[in-house]
Design an enzyme around this catalytic site. Sequence first.
Site, mmCIF file in Angstrom:
data_model
loop_
_atom_site.group_PDB
_atom_site.id
_atom_site.type_symbol
_atom_site.label_atom_id
_atom_site.label_comp_id
_atom_site.label_asym_id
_atom_site.label_seq_id
_atom_site.Cartn_x
_atom_site.Cartn_y
_atom_site.Cartn_z
ATOM 1 N N ASP A 133 -79.414 43.090 36.087
ATOM 2 C CA ASP A 133 -79.798 41.750 36.556
ATOM 3 C C ASP A 133 -79.434 40.631 35.582
ATOM 4 O O ASP A 133 -79.486 39.465 35.946
ATOM 5 C CB ASP A 133 -81.314 41.688 36.809
ATOM 6 C CG ASP A 133 -81.731 42.575 37.974
ATOM 7 O OD1 ASP A 133 -80.914 42.765 38.877
ATOM 8 O OD2 ASP A 133 -82.869 43.081 37.959
ATOM 9 N N HIS A 265 -78.597 50.116 46.002
ATOM 10 C CA HIS A 265 -78.350 50.837 44.750
ATOM 11 C C HIS A 265 -76.879 51.129 44.469
ATOM 12 O O HIS A 265 -76.556 51.688 43.424
ATOM 13 C CB HIS A 265 -79.185 52.117 44.708
ATOM 14 C CG HIS A 265 -80.616 51.831 44.364
ATOM 15 N ND1 HIS A 265 -81.487 51.278 45.274
ATOM 16 C CD2 HIS A 265 -81.304 51.946 43.200
ATOM 17 C CE1 HIS A 265 -82.661 51.102 44.687
ATOM 18 N NE2 HIS A 265 -82.580 51.483 43.439
ATOM 19 N N VAL A 266 -76.003 50.714 45.394
ATOM 20 C CA VAL A 266 -74.557 50.774 45.123
ATOM 21 C C VAL A 266 -74.247 50.019 43.832
ATOM 22 O O VAL A 266 -73.390 50.397 43.037
ATOM 23 C CB VAL A 266 -73.773 50.145 46.306
ATOM 24 C CG1 VAL A 266 -72.344 49.809 45.922
ATOM 25 C CG2 VAL A 266 -73.783 51.079 47.503
ATOM 26 N N ARG A 439 -41.291 31.383 33.491
ATOM 27 C CA ARG A 439 -41.348 31.322 32.028
ATOM 28 C C ARG A 439 -40.538 30.154 31.455
ATOM 29 O O ARG A 439 -40.579 29.900 30.258
ATOM 30 C CB ARG A 439 -40.820 32.631 31.424
ATOM 31 C CG ARG A 439 -41.702 33.835 31.728
ATOM 32 C CD ARG A 439 -41.051 35.099 31.154
ATOM 33 N NE ARG A 439 -41.804 36.302 31.458
ATOM 34 C CZ ARG A 439 -42.773 36.817 30.694
ATOM 35 N NH1 ARG A 439 -43.107 36.199 29.582
ATOM 36 N NH2 ARG A 439 -43.407 37.911 31.039
ATOM 37 N N GLU A 597 -46.339 47.864 23.528
ATOM 38 C CA GLU A 597 -44.901 47.947 23.831
ATOM 39 C C GLU A 597 -43.986 47.487 22.693
ATOM 40 O O GLU A 597 -42.866 47.970 22.576
ATOM 41 C CB GLU A 597 -44.581 47.146 25.101
ATOM 42 C CG GLU A 597 -44.908 45.662 25.003
ATOM 43 C CD GLU A 597 -44.662 44.902 26.303
ATOM 44 O OE1 GLU A 597 -44.030 45.474 27.209
ATOM 45 O OE2 GLU A 597 -45.092 43.738 26.402
#
EC number: 2.7.1.11
Length: 748
Positions: A133, A265-266, A439, A597
């Site tokens: 909550d 409750h999901v 870009r 990368e």
Amino acid sequence: MRLGFSLEAHSAFSFLEMVGGYQGMVDGGSNIVEADWESVSSILQVGGTIIGSARCKAFRSREGRLQAARNLVQLGITNLCVIGGDGSLTGANIFRKEWSGLLEELAQNGQINKEEVEKYSYLNVVGMVGSIDNDFCGTDMTIGTDSALHRIIEVIDAIMTTAQSHQRTFVLEVMGRHCGYLALVSALACGADWVFLPESPPEEGWQENMCVKLSENRARKKRLNIIIVAEGAIDTQNKPITSEQIKELVVTQLGYDTRVTILGHVQRGGTPSAFDRILASRMGVEAVVALLQATPETPACVVSLSGNQAVRLPLVKCVQMTQDVQKAMDERRFKDAVQLRGRSFENNLNTYKRLAIKMPDTQIPKSNCNVGVINVGAPAAGMNAAVRAAVRVGIADGHKMFAVYDGFEGFAKGQIKEIGWGDVGGWTGQGGSILGTKRTLPGKYLTEIAGQMRTHSINALLIIGGFEAYLGLLELSAAREKHEEFCVPMVMVPATVSNNVPGSDFSIGADTALNTITDTCDRIKQSASGTKRRVFIIETMGGYCGYLANMGGLAAGADAAYIFEEPFDIRDLQANVEHLTEKMKTTIQRGLVLRNESCSENYTTDFIYQLYSEEGKGVFDCRKNVLGHMQQGGAPSPFDRNFGTKMSARAMQWITTKLKESQGKGRRFVSDDSICVLGISKRNLVFRPVAELKKETDFEHRIPKEQWWLKLRPLMKILAKYKASFEVSDSEELEHVHHRGHEEPAAI
């Protein structure tokens, strides 16, 4: 020293976990077990709590707490970390205050001896707030809130497609009996038509106002209506407002096809989001360190998040403030209740009202200013939410808003169009960039762009984008001497998955990319659970910035993450292979290695894959995976939708203030503070002039010279069982709890 604790283990101390919350502590025996490294491995991606939780009546009585104290003394536990809501934390503080008295009573009853009373004379308590909550005062986000928002937004996104197809109205009920945070933030994230909160009941006559708003939206050709209701929603007389009541009203008054969905409750289930994993890991470490540094005089504290920093606050004060909110609501002092929730909640509510409710044109004083909005750089999830917020706040402030399509290239070609309130409806949940983004830098188009700004009388510019947007802003700043059209307020909101823009700790889009990486790593780890003895090498995006690799590694439980900012050589690679070889002798027979990368020119993903394959022969085999552009795609996460919305709305407020300052003066904007980057820095929202940021930028590698997340690097190593020292919060002292300060808080 032994620590009673329930999350990740630290190798230098003994940790014991209480199974079933306070009930386990009262019952003792097999409910208090020692936690070792392997017992908490592979739980990072598991929702809920593996050690269980229970509401415990026995612990509310002194007899129950006496039994709990006896069980702790028998195991030599004098440090307690409690993860729960305000009820659990209040109980922990009472237990701590009573501790010495409980031990005296146990000694009188002959259940423990005097030596034990002296040896275990004080109990240290540290709290972490676990509550979906987000109803605890003193912290910006509680553990579990972001994951609950993920569940809600997944459902809303799915419902919106069916609602649109059938022209329906949906009433969604979300959790929040006493706190409307989930309802409010999910309403912001999906652009709901109306929201009902316990802290801010609708004004008298809301029934008619809501129906007028819904019918106006339908008149603007909007094919669906979404109404979000917190389960504890009330009117100004403290009478409940139910989802069924709202449905009946819409059907009776408007005749719309209306459905009710109660999420229930999901919201508590499912896999934790990347944000929650990182938050919980950071808070867990801070809690352990707080216990290690505690003395008998140290008051019970709660570790919490303030902006982007872990802080310690007095537990009693936080609990008191949380209870004050409820008291204000009971006494119908709703303005006080909103303020007591904190600046973040109040700002969210004000932003929602500005974006959801359009004032009639006749009531909006015209500024006679035109403001351009442009996306620059690679696409990032959340850009569209940012554009929507900018357009609507700009219109509400009396400006004409112009959308610039396809970046600076489109700007030069005149791809500029006025954009209205209704044009940006439904944009928050869409990924990529609807305006189009490139870009291309403005350098070679400066004359054409200046001409377009003159033609369309652009008085201010909001740029939403990544490092190219930052470079573009620098080029426009430098061109002010030559082109007076650029002497207008300009502000940039960072939006890039790489999170490499100087001046801000976070960028729009990075959270969505992190969740993509985390989800993929979870699936990959699951595939390895069947084959065993397998190591996966995953390549992430980010250019030279290692944010995604490092934080993705922390959220996914990686064994190593190679980044440009921390140079490594063949010896480091060899050490990692040996570490994984040792790991394969345990019950966790899988490995995960992330590589940024551009972390090394020579140690490529292929090289590392081949090295690991060769060196691990006979012990483990290897697989590699390049995640690529999937990190830029997909629907934005709740965090990115809200972050984009709030940052862009704040940027537009800054533009409006600047334009008002110059009204009637015909003033040209040439000072450095009229061309800025808006970002989060530690705990505050700050506008930094680009001229100031130049000296903080590594232009060759397109990253800031200093990056906050590098401080979390040792945490990932410690959790992967490497020896490393971790820098904790800036101060060992408890901070004061306060609602408002002179600085602008950067609540996340």
